[in-house]
Scaffold this motif. Sequence first.
Motif, PDB file in Angstrom:
ATOM      1  N   SER A 127       5.915   2.391  -8.903  1.00 54.19           N
ATOM      2  CA  SER A 127       7.005   3.353  -8.745  1.00 54.19           C
ATOM      3  C   SER A 127       7.362   3.527  -7.268  1.00 54.19           C
ATOM      4  N   PRO A 128       8.636   3.896  -6.975  1.00 53.34           N
ATOM      5  CA  PRO A 128       9.034   4.152  -5.593  1.00 53.34           C
ATOM      6  C   PRO A 128       8.230   5.304  -4.997  1.00 53.34           C
ATOM      7  N   PRO A 129       8.156   5.481  -3.656  1.00 53.12           N
ATOM      8  CA  PRO A 129       8.932   4.688  -2.696  1.00 53.12           C
ATOM      9  C   PRO A 129       8.416   3.258  -2.573  1.00 53.12           C
ATOM     10  N   TRP A 130       9.325   2.317  -2.573  1.00 52.69           N
ATOM     11  CA  TRP A 130       8.951   0.920  -2.472  1.00 52.69           C
ATOM     12  C   TRP A 130       8.451   0.601  -1.072  1.00 52.69           C
ATOM     13  N   GLY A 131       7.628  -0.385  -0.976  1.00 49.92           N
ATOM     14  CA  GLY A 131       7.127  -0.829   0.324  1.00 49.92           C
ATOM     15  C   GLY A 131       5.632  -1.028   0.300  1.00 49.92           C
ATOM     16  N   GLU A 132       4.879   0.087   0.297  1.00 42.84           N
ATOM     17  CA  GLU A 132       3.432  -0.023   0.439  1.00 42.84           C
ATOM     18  C   GLU A 132       2.796  -0.763  -0.732  1.00 42.84           C
ATOM     19  N   GLU A 133       3.090  -0.321  -1.972  1.00 46.58           N
ATOM     20  CA  GLU A 133       2.457  -0.953  -3.134  1.00 46.58           C
ATOM     21  C   GLU A 133       3.000  -2.360  -3.351  1.00 46.58           C
ATOM     22  N   ASP A 134       4.296  -2.557  -3.074  1.00 42.61           N
ATOM     23  CA  ASP A 134       4.877  -3.882  -3.227  1.00 42.61           C
ATOM     24  C   ASP A 134       4.249  -4.861  -2.245  1.00 42.61           C
ATOM     25  N   ALA A 135       4.042  -4.388  -1.003  1.00 46.30           N
ATOM     26  CA  ALA A 135       3.393  -5.226   0.003  1.00 46.30           C
ATOM     27  C   ALA A 135       1.941  -5.478  -0.371  1.00 46.30           C
ATOM     28  N   LEU A 136       1.303  -4.434  -0.940  1.00 47.00           N
ATOM     29  CA  LEU A 136      -0.104  -4.552  -1.314  1.00 47.00           C
ATOM     30  C   LEU A 136      -0.309  -5.585  -2.414  1.00 47.00           C
ATOM     31  N   ILE A 137       0.540  -5.554  -3.433  1.00 45.58           N
ATOM     32  CA  ILE A 137       0.326  -6.428  -4.584  1.00 45.58           C
ATOM     33  C   ILE A 137       0.427  -7.903  -4.208  1.00 45.58           C
ATOM     34  N   PHE A 138       1.220  -8.215  -3.171  1.00 46.07           N
ATOM     35  CA  PHE A 138       1.353  -9.598  -2.730  1.00 46.07           C
ATOM     36  C   PHE A 138       0.675  -9.872  -1.386  1.00 46.07           C
ATOM     37  N   GLY A 139      -0.140  -8.921  -0.915  1.00 48.95           N
ATOM     38  CA  GLY A 139      -0.904  -9.142   0.306  1.00 48.95           C
ATOM     39  C   GLY A 139      -0.068  -9.224   1.563  1.00 48.95           C
ATOM     40  N   LEU A 140       1.069  -8.522   1.582  1.00 49.45           N
ATOM     41  CA  LEU A 140       1.975  -8.603   2.729  1.00 49.45           C
ATOM     42  C   LEU A 140       1.778  -7.483   3.738  1.00 49.45           C
ATOM     43  N   ASN A 141       0.879  -6.546   3.437  1.00 42.18           N
ATOM     44  CA  ASN A 141       0.660  -5.413   4.339  1.00 42.18           C
ATOM     45  C   ASN A 141      -0.531  -5.736   5.244  1.00 42.18           C
ATOM     46  N   PRO A 142      -0.300  -5.996   6.541  1.00 43.71           N
ATOM     47  CA  PRO A 142      -1.402  -6.393   7.430  1.00 43.71           C
ATOM     48  C   PRO A 142      -2.439  -5.298   7.632  1.00 43.71           C
ATOM     49  N   GLY A 143      -2.065  -4.053   7.317  1.00 41.64           N
ATOM     50  CA  GLY A 143      -3.006  -2.950   7.501  1.00 41.64           C
ATOM     51  C   GLY A 143      -3.905  -2.724   6.307  1.00 41.64           C
ATOM     52  N   VAL A 144      -3.743  -3.513   5.251  1.00 36.85           N
ATOM     53  CA  VAL A 144      -4.532  -3.352   4.030  1.00 36.85           C
ATOM     54  C   VAL A 144      -5.397  -4.588   3.822  1.00 36.85           C
ATOM     55  N   PRO A 145      -6.672  -4.426   3.471  1.00 39.16           N
ATOM     56  CA  PRO A 145      -7.540  -5.587   3.241  1.00 39.16           C
ATOM     57  C   PRO A 145      -6.943  -6.560   2.237  1.00 39.16           C
TER      58      PRO A 145
END
Length: 322
Positions: free
Chosen positions: A85-103
Amino acid sequence: MTPGENTLEARMHSFRAKAKDSIFGQDAAIDALAAELSRRLETRSDHRPLAVLLLAGPDRSGTKADLVEVLADALDVPIHQYDLSPPWGEEDALIFGLNPGVPAWLSLQQSLTDHPRAIVALKAVEQAHPTVLSRLQAAWTSDRLVEPSGTEVATTGAIFVLTTELGQGAVGQLARQETDPDRLHVAAVKLLADAGFPIPVLRSIDAVIGLKSHTTGELIREYCRDLAEQARSQGLELADGGIDARIVTDVLEPAIGAYAKGEKRLRDRLDADLVRAKAEGAETVRLVLGDDGILVVPVDRSVQKEPQSSPGSAGQEGSGDE
């Protein structure tokens, strides 16, 4: 499980039994989910995930998450869980490993690499970012998940369990009326499409599992049974008419309550008061509503002293018979 119990039939039997014991009033949905999974697992394909299922309808007290948890326990597999669910960004990045701040191990790609046999639980899937939804849908209709970087991971050992908040009331009423899982699936698909659920996603799922709505009377009876069982777990019995009606209306208002979000805290406090009443010699008690929660009032003639649950509990005692 012993080797004799480590069969699909045994695991589905375990799932049915545990789910029906812990989840109120959803026996038909539990049976439908078990039957659909059994069919999919027995005829598994090497060209797509084991199953793609959608849990729809009301979600009282986290029923959908509870179903997933009991299922994972019965199948002895981990859960990879994402809220889309929104806000989009954090979870979307997380699911595909695109967030450099998340393991990186939190990404779906890494999770499926480490644990290819798993349940992938996707909450509020209808609210997912269109790009994310498109990539996931491709994974449901093929044998692999392709990340934005081009990295691929097999999905043939995964069970995708999607949940939606759309059409809860309509699907809940449908599930009360329609007992055949196949007809329910067809009707639920139409209801969800009319409610705005992405039609391409509906076409890519194997089955809609509809959770039924409960009447106020059903909720009240179940809550009273829960309170009685909580008292029995501490060695106490409830007197006839021993539950103050205001307890029920305050907890179920609007579910039907003032205490709905803090119900677990109240029940934990109630446990402490029940233990105290038992230690002071009570055998039978009444539950009444006080200013700060549920009070335990002994009704045994042998008990000379009431538990010190809260100041003014004696003043509340008289109202418990209303």
